[in-house]
Design an enzyme around this catalytic site. Structure first.
Site, mmCIF file in Angstrom:
data_model
loop_
_atom_site.group_PDB
_atom_site.id
_atom_site.type_symbol
_atom_site.label_atom_id
_atom_site.label_comp_id
_atom_site.label_asym_id
_atom_site.label_seq_id
_atom_site.Cartn_x
_atom_site.Cartn_y
_atom_site.Cartn_z
ATOM 1 N N LYS A 79 0.850 -1.205 0.000
ATOM 2 C CA LYS A 79 0.000 0.000 0.000
ATOM 3 C C LYS A 79 0.879 1.245 0.000
ATOM 4 C CE LYS A 79 -3.852 1.923 2.800
ATOM 5 N NZ LYS A 79 -4.684 1.666 3.995
ATOM 6 N N SER A 154 -9.679 1.710 3.146
ATOM 7 C CA SER A 154 -8.826 2.479 2.280
ATOM 8 C C SER A 154 -7.786 1.668 1.509
ATOM 9 C CB SER A 154 -8.114 3.551 3.096
ATOM 10 O OG SER A 154 -7.209 2.963 4.017
ATOM 11 N N SER A 178 -9.558 -0.629 7.375
ATOM 12 C CA SER A 178 -9.075 -0.470 6.000
ATOM 13 C C SER A 178 -8.443 -1.691 5.347
ATOM 14 C CB SER A 178 -8.092 0.685 5.924
ATOM 15 O OG SER A 178 -8.817 1.883 5.867
HETATM 16 N N1 GLN Z 1 -12.949 4.001 6.986
HETATM 17 C C1 GLN Z 1 -12.182 4.344 8.149
HETATM 18 C C2 GLN Z 1 -11.796 5.795 8.112
HETATM 19 O O1 GLN Z 1 -12.007 6.413 7.105
HETATM 20 C C3 GLN Z 1 -10.998 3.418 8.278
HETATM 21 C C4 GLN Z 1 -9.719 3.927 7.774
HETATM 22 C C5 GLN Z 1 -8.545 3.013 8.004
HETATM 23 O O2 GLN Z 1 -8.664 1.935 8.571
HETATM 24 N N2 GLN Z 1 -7.397 3.491 7.574
HETATM 25 O O3 GLN Z 1 -11.300 6.328 9.070
#
Ligand code: GLN
Length: 478
Positions: A79, A154, A178
């Site tokens: 990532k 994400s 994410s």
């Molecule tokens: N959807 C969550 C957020 O936007 C999780 C993000 C993550 O785990 N990096 O904060």
């Protein structure tokens, strides 16, 4: 059969017996990326030259009869908020568009030591904030199962690469879901390890007390083997710890009498019928293997979403203060003094969602509101943690949905951010308590899109989680 169809375990057998070379394997992957990633958009950067050099070195060592790690020569993706030395790391943000990482993240270092070939860097929601990968400053990523759908986020690029078979496995990061959410939407396995199990050195901080490097892979077995490579203490991350060492094999213990809990708060009206059905089916499978499954109440989970969004935004506002146009990344033109340099660089460099979180974070930490929001959120976080601990005095694991719904269509998300945040209901409580959790594909839901189920365990219970996941994986196929 094409090499890109093979799991890591299968590929490694061919590599070890020299039926195929690491260079051949990497070359086949790059061909596939060139042919197919144009329509998926999983990769932001492809590191072909570096990878082929790495692969050649492995082939030479193998030819010379040197003893190599068991998965040497397997190609994987990372990532783009995790550092790979000498490679651009953007965090899918304009502010870091031309930033080249000066060192390897600890997890990447360990992959290298294991002879893993790095194919490239994958797309994400800017600074890992989001659940669809539509918040990337550069491109959207499409769901390889049906390209008009989002891959989740994400770590959407990592999940899509694994699902599209343009990487054997991929690293992601999980602050509030994410890794697990895109795994569920793309029909791959996603593991968020215990907080501290994997070093965060070289992972760009979003919310340091919640962030953890995670794994996206095609099988539970592969997931365990990758965890084995990257787990363990690291002197550069004071929160990484010794306890995490272990052997992670996804074998299925015969008739273990698991005690599994189903929290009502995570299976209420917010959850769509097809997801609830998948969880019920998973519960039946576990029962048929001798598990005892019981409904429980976890009242504090009602507050998990607000607690998560207060704490994660507060930490983000502090962590992202370093991107100021002076020390890192992009500097705006035409500034008049120091303040206008900061203001212009940050205004131009950050996207809407990141700005929203930074404002929220600064607000909940401000002198007048800190007690009311941030401090209270810390107290509620303790309650949530205690409640999880009570659950694990009676149960081995908790079974729940990963996401209330299957993947949405691209562009179809609700413009109201709070409605989007609600999709994180089942994943954020895990990060607030630092627990490990795995998302396992468990059939299809609405529009034939994949549904994942989540298994959560006590700290350092990854081994049990993988065993339960392996069982569900086996039954999901039948
Ligand atoms: N959807 C969550 C957020 O936007 C999780 C993000 C993550 O785990 N990096 O904060």
């Amino acid at each position: 059969m094409s090499l890109t169809k093979l799991s890591m375990a299968e590929l490694a057998v061919l590599l070890r017996s020299r039926q195929i070379s690491a260079v051949e394997t990497a070359a086949e992957y790059f061909d596939k990326i060139e042919k197919e990633d144009g329509k998926i958009g999983a990769y932001l950067t492809v590191t072909k030259e570096i990878a082929l050099r790495q692969a050649e070195a492995i082939d030479q060592k193998r030819a010379a009869g040197e003893e190599l790690p068991p998965f040497a020569g397997v190609p994987a993706a990372v990532k783009d908020n995790i550092c790979v030395a000498g490679v651009r790391m953007t965090c899918a943000s304009k502010i870091l568009e031309n930033f080249v990482a000066p060192y390897d993240a600890a997890a990447v270092e360990r992959l290298r030591q294991n002879g893993i070939i790095l194919l490239g860097k994958t797309n994400l929601d800017e600074f890992a904030m989001g659940s669809t990968t539509e918040n990337s400053a550069f491109q959207i990523t499409r769901n390889p199962r049906a390209v008009e759908y989002v891959p989740g986020g994400s770590s959407g690029g990592s999940a899509a690469a694994v699902a599209a078979e343009t990487a054997v496995f991929a690293l992601g990061s999980d602050t509030g879901g994410s890794v697990r959410l895109p795994a569920s939407h793309c029909g791959v396995v996603g593991l968020k390890p215990t907080y501290g199990a994997v070093s965060r050195w070289g992972l760009t901080a979003f919310a340091s007390s919640l962030d953890q490097v995670g794994i996206l892979a095609r099988t539970v077995e592969d997931t365990g083997a990758v965890l084995q490579m990257i787990v363990g203490p690291d002197s550069r991350d004071a929160t990484s710890c010794e306890q995490a060492r272990g052997l992670f094999v996804a074998d299925i213990p015969p008739q273990k009498k698991w005690k599994i809990a189903l929290p009502q708060e995570l299976l209420g009206a917010q959850i769509s019928d097809n997801v609830r059905e998948a969880v019920a089916r998973a519960a039946h499978v576990l029962e048929s293997y001798g598990a005892q499954v019981e409904w429980i109440r976890m009242p504090s989970l009602r507050y998990a979403l607000s607690t998560y969004y207060i704490i994660s935004s507060a930490e983000a506002s502090s962590n992202l203060a370093r991107f100021d146009g002076v020390r890192y990344g992009r500097r705006a033109q035409g500034y008049t003094d120091m303040n206008s340099l900061y203001e212009k660089s940050r205004s131009e460099g950050f996207g809407r969602e990141v700005k929203r979180r930074l404002l929220l974070g600064a607000f909940v930490l401000s002198a007048g509101y800190q007690e009311r929001y941030y401090r209270n959120a810390l107290r509620v976080r303790e309650r949530i943690r205690t409640e999880w601990q009570e659950v694990f005095t009676k149960y081995d694991a908790v079974l729940s949905p990963v996401s209330p719904d299957t993947a949405a269509k691209i562009g179809a998300r609700d413009p109201d951010p709070v409605k989007q945040y609600k999709g994180d209901l089942c994943t954020v409580p895990v990060n607030l308590a630092g627990l490990p959790a795995v998302s396992v594909p468990f059939g299809k839901g609405e529009n034939e899109m994949p549904v994942g189920v989540q298994i959560v365990g006590n700290v350092f219970s990854e081994q049990s989680l993988l065993q339960i996941a392996a069982l569900l994986e086996r039954e999901a196929l039948i």
